[in-house]
Write a protein that holds these residues in place. Structure first.
Motif, PDB file in Angstrom:
ATOM      1  N   PRO A  94       0.804  -1.223   0.000  1.00  0.00           N
ATOM      2  CA  PRO A  94       0.000   0.000   0.000  1.00  0.00           C
ATOM      3  C   PRO A  94       0.838   1.275   0.000  1.00  0.00           C
ATOM      4  O   PRO A  94       0.550   2.218  -0.748  1.00  0.00           O
ATOM      5  CB  PRO A  94      -0.832  -0.134   1.284  1.00  0.00           C
ATOM      6  N   GLY A  95       1.881   1.333   0.824  1.00  0.00           N
ATOM      7  CA  GLY A  95       2.724   2.520   0.856  1.00  0.00           C
ATOM      8  C   GLY A  95       3.457   2.748  -0.453  1.00  0.00           C
ATOM      9  O   GLY A  95       3.605   3.890  -0.902  1.00  0.00           O
ATOM     10  N   GLU A 120       3.452   9.556   9.779  1.00  0.00           N
ATOM     11  CA  GLU A 120       2.183   8.937  10.171  1.00  0.00           C
ATOM     12  C   GLU A 120       2.386   7.515  10.685  1.00  0.00           C
ATOM     13  O   GLU A 120       1.682   7.069  11.595  1.00  0.00           O
ATOM     14  CB  GLU A 120       1.204   8.936   8.993  1.00  0.00           C
ATOM     15  N   PHE A 121       3.351   6.812  10.124  1.00  0.00           N
ATOM     16  CA  PHE A 121       3.614   5.434  10.537  1.00  0.00           C
ATOM     17  C   PHE A 121       4.517   5.390  11.762  1.00  0.00           C
ATOM     18  O   PHE A 121       4.156   4.839  12.810  1.00  0.00           O
ATOM     19  CB  PHE A 121       4.246   4.658   9.383  1.00  0.00           C
ATOM     20  N   PHE A 122       5.707   5.974  11.665  1.00  0.00           N
ATOM     21  CA  PHE A 122       6.724   5.801  12.695  1.00  0.00           C
ATOM     22  C   PHE A 122       6.525   6.693  13.918  1.00  0.00           C
ATOM     23  O   PHE A 122       7.113   6.441  14.965  1.00  0.00           O
ATOM     24  CB  PHE A 122       8.118   6.045  12.099  1.00  0.00           C
ATOM     25  N   ASP A 130      -4.606   1.184   5.278  1.00  0.00           N
ATOM     26  CA  ASP A 130      -5.854   1.931   5.101  1.00  0.00           C
ATOM     27  C   ASP A 130      -5.651   3.048   4.081  1.00  0.00           C
ATOM     28  O   ASP A 130      -4.874   3.982   4.319  1.00  0.00           O
ATOM     29  CB  ASP A 130      -6.282   2.512   6.451  1.00  0.00           C
ATOM     30  N   VAL A 131      -6.345   2.965   2.969  1.00  0.00           N
ATOM     31  CA  VAL A 131      -6.191   3.972   1.913  1.00  0.00           C
ATOM     32  C   VAL A 131      -6.553   5.371   2.401  1.00  0.00           C
ATOM     33  O   VAL A 131      -6.041   6.368   1.886  1.00  0.00           O
ATOM     34  CB  VAL A 131      -7.029   3.596   0.673  1.00  0.00           C
ATOM     35  N   GLU A 132      -7.424   5.456   3.409  1.00  0.00           N
ATOM     36  CA  GLU A 132      -7.823   6.761   3.918  1.00  0.00           C
ATOM     37  C   GLU A 132      -6.629   7.524   4.505  1.00  0.00           C
ATOM     38  O   GLU A 132      -6.583   8.762   4.432  1.00  0.00           O
ATOM     39  CB  GLU A 132      -8.917   6.614   4.977  1.00  0.00           C
ATOM     40  N   VAL A 133      -5.679   6.803   5.084  1.00  0.00           N
ATOM     41  CA  VAL A 133      -4.475   7.459   5.624  1.00  0.00           C
ATOM     42  C   VAL A 133      -3.718   8.154   4.502  1.00  0.00           C
ATOM     43  O   VAL A 133      -3.334   9.322   4.609  1.00  0.00           O
ATOM     44  CB  VAL A 133      -3.571   6.429   6.332  1.00  0.00           C
ATOM     45  N   ILE A 137      -3.318  12.382   3.544  1.00  0.00           N
ATOM     46  CA  ILE A 137      -2.029  13.059   3.343  1.00  0.00           C
ATOM     47  C   ILE A 137      -2.022  13.744   1.982  1.00  0.00           C
ATOM     48  O   ILE A 137      -1.555  14.881   1.840  1.00  0.00           O
ATOM     49  CB  ILE A 137      -0.866  12.057   3.440  1.00  0.00           C
ATOM     50  N   ALA A 138      -2.551  13.060   0.967  1.00  0.00           N
ATOM     51  CA  ALA A 138      -2.581  13.627  -0.387  1.00  0.00           C
ATOM     52  C   ALA A 138      -3.376  14.935  -0.413  1.00  0.00           C
ATOM     53  O   ALA A 138      -2.985  15.902  -1.089  1.00  0.00           O
ATOM     54  CB  ALA A 138      -3.178  12.623  -1.365  1.00  0.00           C
TER      55      ALA A 138
END
Length: 212
Positions: A94-95, A120-122, A130-133, A137-138
């Motif tokens: 996903p990333g 957001e991850f680390f 989750d595509v919403e994450v 950001i986009a």
């Protein structure tokens, strides 16, 4: 034709996170002299997707201690809570897809987008499946959420992403992150793993001179 630098990395890679400030500064320093391309490497995809276990969580924590000692980059409390959750699944696909959406829609934002994604991850411990994450950001970079999601879910993007995984393998790097400079079909390994900015900058300047 300008030289190219391939930044071979993975969004789930802690050492790539440690290198994020350095590579962003390198991009800003050399973007007028060199064409930069982020190459997601697919560290954890398909059979290598990681389900969280206590042993794997301990391994990541121990590795992160070395990362912080060397680079100064800190990891967030929410990230460490996520590492304790047995439902956590670490999947690089996903990333990697999200980075490619930004490359396709707005190449100039790709390095800044990547840096925000890593935060957001680390730091915040977000679910990176989750595509919403990624779409949120986009939006912060002025990219319409629906346009992002449409691109993210396309078969063409999946094909593009797996081609990049193959290309990363062909570059034959030994670790992530790596920077490879290519000029007139000659290539030079600039850095492998974490290095401070001034050292990477010096390597690029020397390599540009030696490959011309």
């Amino acid at each position: 034709m300008k030289p190219k630098i391939y930044y071979v990395m993975d969004t789930m890679c802690g050492w790539c996170y440690s290198f994020s400030d350095v590579v962003t500064k390198i991009y800003e320093e050399f973007k007028d002299q060199v064409d930069f391309t982020i190459v997601p490497a697919g560290m954890w995809v398909n059979k290598d997707v990681k389900e969280m276990t206590p042993g794997f969580s301990d391994f990541i924590r121990e590795n992160n201690v070395r990362i912080t000692q060397l680079s100064g980059k800190e990891f967030g409390e929410d990230y460490y809570l996520m590492l304790k959750d047995s439902n956590t699944v670490l999947d690089s696909l996903p990333g990697s897809k999200a980075i490619n959406v930004i490359i396709n829609l707005d190449t100039q934002a790709s390095f800044s987008y990547l840096k925000t994604l890593q935060k957001e991850f680390f730091i915040n411990g977000k679910n990176m499946n989750d595509v919403e994450v990624y779409s949120k950001i986009a939006e912060d970079f002025g990219i319409d959420s629906d346009s992002f999601k449409k691109e993210f879910s396309s078969k063409e993007l999946i094909d593009q992403t797996f081609k990049q995984f193959n290309f990363a393998s062909e570059l034959d790097v030994s670790s992530y992150p790596s920077l490879i400079l290519v000029n007139n079909e000659k290539s030079s390994l600039i850095s492998s793993g974490y290095l401070p900015f001034e050292e990477v900058k010096t390597h690029i300047e020397k390599s540009i001179g030696s490959l011309t």
